[in-house]
Design a protein around this motif. Structure first.
Motif, PDB file in Angstrom:
ATOM      1  N   GLY A  13      20.397 -44.140 -17.889  1.00 52.37           N
ATOM      2  CA  GLY A  13      21.613 -44.341 -18.675  1.00 52.37           C
ATOM      3  C   GLY A  13      21.631 -45.593 -19.517  1.00 52.37           C
ATOM      4  O   GLY A  13      22.681 -45.993 -20.008  1.00 52.37           O
ATOM      5  N   ASN A  14      20.467 -46.227 -19.684  1.00 54.16           N
ATOM      6  CA  ASN A  14      20.450 -47.505 -20.412  1.00 54.16           C
ATOM      7  C   ASN A  14      20.072 -47.371 -21.877  1.00 54.16           C
ATOM      8  O   ASN A  14      20.023 -48.367 -22.597  1.00 54.16           O
ATOM      9  N   SER A  15      19.811 -46.152 -22.347  1.00 55.45           N
ATOM     10  CA  SER A  15      19.519 -45.971 -23.775  1.00 55.45           C
ATOM     11  C   SER A  15      19.696 -44.503 -24.145  1.00 55.45           C
ATOM     12  O   SER A  15      19.810 -43.638 -23.278  1.00 55.45           O
ATOM     13  N   GLY A  16      19.718 -44.237 -25.436  1.00 57.16           N
ATOM     14  CA  GLY A  16      19.720 -42.870 -25.943  1.00 57.16           C
ATOM     15  C   GLY A  16      20.841 -42.002 -25.421  1.00 57.16           C
ATOM     16  O   GLY A  16      22.007 -42.397 -25.339  1.00 57.16           O
ATOM     17  N   MET A  17      20.488 -40.772 -25.031  1.00 54.65           N
ATOM     18  CA  MET A  17      21.479 -39.790 -24.605  1.00 54.65           C
ATOM     19  C   MET A  17      22.191 -40.219 -23.329  1.00 54.65           C
ATOM     20  O   MET A  17      23.387 -39.985 -23.163  1.00 54.65           O
ATOM     21  N   HIS A  33      28.053 -45.501 -12.685  1.00 55.66           N
ATOM     22  CA  HIS A  33      26.840 -46.188 -12.259  1.00 55.66           C
ATOM     23  C   HIS A  33      25.710 -45.668 -13.148  1.00 55.66           C
ATOM     24  O   HIS A  33      25.594 -44.458 -13.373  1.00 55.66           O
ATOM     25  N   LEU A  34      24.886 -46.560 -13.652  1.00 58.32           N
ATOM     26  CA  LEU A  34      23.792 -46.137 -14.515  1.00 58.32           C
ATOM     27  C   LEU A  34      22.499 -46.836 -14.122  1.00 58.32           C
ATOM     28  O   LEU A  34      22.516 -47.951 -13.603  1.00 58.32           O
ATOM     29  N   THR A  35      21.388 -46.158 -14.358  1.00 60.10           N
ATOM     30  CA  THR A  35      20.090 -46.715 -13.983  1.00 60.10           C
ATOM     31  C   THR A  35      19.147 -46.753 -15.180  1.00 60.10           C
ATOM     32  O   THR A  35      19.344 -46.095 -16.192  1.00 60.10           O
ATOM     33  N   ALA A  45      23.892 -52.543 -21.242  1.00 62.31           N
ATOM     34  CA  ALA A  45      24.696 -51.321 -21.183  1.00 62.31           C
ATOM     35  C   ALA A  45      25.903 -51.506 -20.276  1.00 62.31           C
ATOM     36  O   ALA A  45      27.034 -51.150 -20.630  1.00 62.31           O
ATOM     37  N   ALA A  46      25.679 -52.079 -19.100  1.00 59.60           N
ATOM     38  CA  ALA A  46      26.771 -52.272 -18.148  1.00 59.60           C
ATOM     39  C   ALA A  46      27.833 -53.209 -18.706  1.00 59.60           C
ATOM     40  O   ALA A  46      29.035 -53.009 -18.476  1.00 59.60           O
ATOM     41  N   THR A  53      28.438 -50.140 -13.349  1.00 62.83           N
ATOM     42  CA  THR A  53      27.468 -50.956 -12.626  1.00 62.83           C
ATOM     43  C   THR A  53      26.074 -50.482 -12.989  1.00 62.83           C
ATOM     44  O   THR A  53      25.799 -49.273 -12.962  1.00 62.83           O
ATOM     45  N   GLY A  54      25.209 -51.423 -13.310  1.00 61.05           N
ATOM     46  CA  GLY A  54      23.834 -51.087 -13.650  1.00 61.05           C
ATOM     47  C   GLY A  54      22.911 -51.301 -12.466  1.00 61.05           C
ATOM     48  O   GLY A  54      23.069 -52.254 -11.703  1.00 61.05           O
ATOM     49  N   HIS A  55      21.955 -50.399 -12.314  1.00 60.43           N
ATOM     50  CA  HIS A  55      20.979 -50.480 -11.226  1.00 60.43           C
ATOM     51  C   HIS A  55      19.576 -50.347 -11.814  1.00 60.43           C
ATOM     52  O   HIS A  55      19.314 -49.381 -12.545  1.00 60.43           O
ATOM     53  N   GLN A  56      18.703 -51.278 -11.513  1.00 62.44           N
ATOM     54  CA  GLN A  56      17.318 -51.163 -11.962  1.00 62.44           C
ATOM     55  C   GLN A  56      16.586 -50.212 -11.031  1.00 62.44           C
ATOM     56  O   GLN A  56      16.534 -50.419  -9.820  1.00 62.44           O
TER      57      GLN A  56
END
Length: 249
Positions: A13-17, A33-35, A45-46, A53-56
């Motif tokens: 979820g950190n780029s593009g679509m 929540h996005l990874t 992005a977060a 919340t961003g998760h690597q």
């Protein structure tokens, strides 16, 4: 506000679509929540998405995905909507395919996505919705696209089977299959130069009935429709977002 107070996990979820969908879910009231694999773009992005919340995490690493699910559970207790969008490209003709490239593409586009759905189910319940990004590449033959097409074709059939298995649990599973979309992924195809990418784009645009590339936001709209109660009687579907490329051949 179709997703008010819903808990949404966007893998990739950190780029593009994926990023476009994460923003759209949040705009409709979701806790997102996005990874992604890149810490910098995740943080960016977060920071731009309310209540997110961003998760690597690397979807190719099943343990990493399982850890993200545990983190979502600790924070919000459940997942209402799962959008599995992580993916990579890879162009090479048959004689140029390497075992390493094949394994890389399949570990993300097929294995990683399948196990992401499996791990997320642990904290999903009746009324839950899953959307997975497929590709028109699973349904048409493009020279040099064998590795990617095989992974996405396998994903397509796996998701149809899983959709049938999950009906009794009240969980819907659908797929959105983009056509030519202007995203960063297009420019990250191993073995393709920028000039090769531009030639590919020209070829695609020439064959698209709408004579243009699609946008990430247009794909996101399809994702949110399938994830929402607007699609409450739809499961196992594969929605093409391709400007008519496949259906109008």
């Amino acid at each position: 506000m179709r997703f008010k107070d819903k808990v949404v996990l966007v893998l990739g979820g950190n780029s593009g679509m994926g990023l476009a969908a994460a923003k759209a879910f949040a705009a409709e009231g979701a806790r997102v929540h996005l990874t992604g694999r890149n810490r910098e773009t995740i943080d960016q992005a977060a920071a731009a998405i309310p209540r997110s919340t961003g998760h690597q995490s690397d979807i190719a690493d099943v343990g990493s995905t399982e850890e993200v699910v545990a983190q979502v559970e600790a924070a919000d207790g459940r997942i209402d909507v799962l959008y599995v969008n992580a993916g990579v490209g890879g162009f090479a003709p048959l004689r140029g395919i390497t075992e390493a490239d094949w394994d890389h593409v399949h570990s993300i586009n097929l294995k990683g996505c399948v196990f992401a759905v499996q791990k997320a189910l642990r904290i999903m319940g009746k009324g839950g919705s899953i959307v997975v990004t497929g590709s028109i590449g699973a349904h048409g033959a493009i020279e040099g696209n064998g590795t990617y097409s095989a992974a996405k074709a396998g994903l397509h059939m796996a998701m149809k089977v899983f959709a049938k298995e999950l009906v009794a649990e009240g969980i819907r599973l659908n797929m959105v299959s983009p056509g030519p979309i202007e995203t960063p992924l297009l420019y990250r195809n191993p073995g393709m130069s920028d000039a090769d990418v531009e030639k590919l784009k020209e070829m695609m645009i020439e064959n698209i009935p709408m004579h243009r590339m699609g946008t990430s936001e247009e794909v996101a709209k399809a994702v949110l429709f399938l994830a929402s109660e607007d699609a409450s009687f739809i499961t196992g579907a594969n929605l093409f977002v391709d400007g008519g490329l496949l259906e109008l051949r």
